[in-house]
Design an enzyme around this catalytic site. Structure first.
Site, short mmCIF file in Angstrom:
data_model
loop_
_atom_site.label_atom_id
_atom_site.label_comp_id
_atom_site.label_asym_id
_atom_site.label_seq_id
_atom_site.Cartn_x
_atom_site.Cartn_y
_atom_site.Cartn_z
N LYS A 52 -8.63 -1.53 -19.45
CA LYS A 52 -9.97 -1.25 -18.81
C LYS A 52 -10.64 0.06 -18.96
O LYS A 52 -11.66 0.19 -19.37
CB LYS A 52 -9.62 -1.66 -17.00
CG LYS A 52 -9.65 -3.26 -16.89
CD LYS A 52 -9.21 -3.72 -15.79
CE LYS A 52 -8.86 -5.10 -15.36
NZ LYS A 52 -8.50 -5.58 -14.18
N GLN A 96 -7.38 -2.61 -8.49
CA GLN A 96 -6.27 -3.69 -9.34
C GLN A 96 -5.38 -4.44 -8.45
O GLN A 96 -4.96 -3.98 -7.57
CB GLN A 96 -5.47 -2.89 -10.37
CG GLN A 96 -4.63 -3.46 -11.37
CD GLN A 96 -5.61 -4.51 -12.30
OE1 GLN A 96 -6.62 -4.16 -12.51
NE2 GLN A 96 -5.11 -5.60 -12.92
N ASP A 119 -15.65 -7.04 -10.07
CA ASP A 119 -14.77 -8.28 -10.27
C ASP A 119 -15.32 -9.43 -9.96
O ASP A 119 -14.78 -10.55 -10.16
CB ASP A 119 -13.44 -7.81 -9.23
CG ASP A 119 -12.52 -7.14 -10.08
OD1 ASP A 119 -12.25 -7.50 -11.32
OD2 ASP A 119 -11.47 -6.52 -9.75
N1 GUN Z 1 -5.33 -8.61 -11.54
C1 GUN Z 1 -5.18 -9.70 -12.45
N2 GUN Z 1 -6.30 -9.76 -12.75
C2 GUN Z 1 -7.18 -9.08 -12.16
C3 GUN Z 1 -8.76 -8.76 -12.17
O1 GUN Z 1 -9.34 -9.48 -13.03
N3 GUN Z 1 -9.02 -7.80 -11.31
C4 GUN Z 1 -8.44 -7.15 -10.68
N4 GUN Z 1 -9.06 -6.36 -9.94
N5 GUN Z 1 -7.17 -7.28 -10.60
C5 GUN Z 1 -6.53 -8.13 -11.40
#
Ligand code: GUN
Length: 287
Positions: A52, A96, A119
């Site tokens: 990211k 996350q 998200d």
């Molecule tokens: N963990 C697995 N996929 C995601 C996601 O799309 N966003 C976040 N914040 N955590 C995750």
């Protein structure tokens, strides 16, 4: 053989579009900024968070990051989120997941300002999606809609079967397909006659979390098959929930793993950050 839906190329095109728009906002004095929070050292989370941050660097989005220890108290995390909610120079906040077991994930998601919920996990964002109001879309399902549209696959009027009912993928995916005028069935681990149900699909989206579970006998010839899985096979090789080898022989179109849905999730996160910055620049309205 099926058309291979190239998520790498499509996600690259989206990141390039975002990069241009980030540059144009920068010309207006706006620095698009994402705050990324990781708690603990889950190795998969570290990989995702790094990817990211890399995508932010590529698109020109400023990323700020917090890597907190595993034993961080929930109150400390909530306090950090509160501070970031109040910072005018932060457009998006991403925590996350998964979080360590002593932290209540729902409480953390609830604490993020809906205006910064890039998200798309906040109940306000989920509710907006459900009733067709504007809001942040969760990145993986939104990325799948982009994959289908940019591959010329028509959704309106088609039979769409979503296997999986998670909050992050299955449920929002079903709502987005419905918004695109698909005829939608949600199947799951308790579905009777799954082969028959899946076999009706013109568009089959699979998020079961079980390596290579969906073989050719679940798939109607010519169907478009989207594989959300990220699993390991018996040789520890990366694979999806779909048995690519057999399904690609009869499907009309199929996403590979890796290089299908995965890269789209991050590209759509970048798009959401841009959307957050725009909305906030327009006067603090929520998305
Ligand atoms: N963990 C697995 N996929 C995601 C996601 O799309 N966003 C976040 N914040 N955590 C995750």
């Amino acid at each position: 053989m099926a058309q291979i839906i190239d998520g790498k190329a499509i996600s690259q095109a989206i990141k390039d579009e975002v990069k241009q728009e980030v540059e144009s906002l920068s010309g207006q004095g706006i620095t698009v900024t994402l705050a990324v929070i990781q708690v603990g050292d889950n190795p998969a989370s570290t990989v995702y968070v790094n990817n990211k941050k890399k995508a932010c660097a590529y698109t020109g989005i400023r990323s700020l990051s917090w890597h907190l220890p595993e034993d961080t108290r929930q109150e400390e995390l909530l306090a950090l989120i509160g501070e970031l909610n109040g910072r005018a120079d932060v457009n998006g906040i991403l925590v996350q997941l998964p979080l360590p077991a002593h932290i209540d994930e729902d409480a953390v998601i609830d604490a993020i300002s809906p205006a910064k919920d890039v998200d798309g996990f906040h109940p306000r964002s989920v509710g907006a999606l459900c009733i067709g109001k504007p809001g942040f879309l969760p990145c993986t399902p939104a990325g799948i809609i982009e994959l289908l549209k940019r591959s010329g696959i028509e959704i309106a009027g088609r039979e769409c079967v979503m296997i999986g009912r998670s909050n992050i993928v299955g449920k929002p995916m079903a709502l987005l397909l419905l918004r695109e005028n698909g005829t939608v069935t949600v199947a799951h681990s308790r579905t009777d006659k799954l082969k028959e149900v899946a076999g009706r699909a013109d568009i089959l989206i699979v998020a079961t979390g079980r390596a290579k579970m969906i073989t050719a006998d679940y798939v109607k010839p010519g169907a478009s098959v989207i594989d959300v899985g990220m699993d390991r096979d018996e040789n520890n090789k990366l694979c999806g929930d779909v048995d690519y080898e057999s399904v690609s022989r009869i499907a009309g179109a199929i996403t590979p793993v890796p290089g299908g849905v995965g890269p789209m999730t991050i590209a759509m996160l970048m798009k959401n950050c841009l959307q957050a910055a725009r909305m906030q620049a327009e006067g603090g309205r929520e998305a």
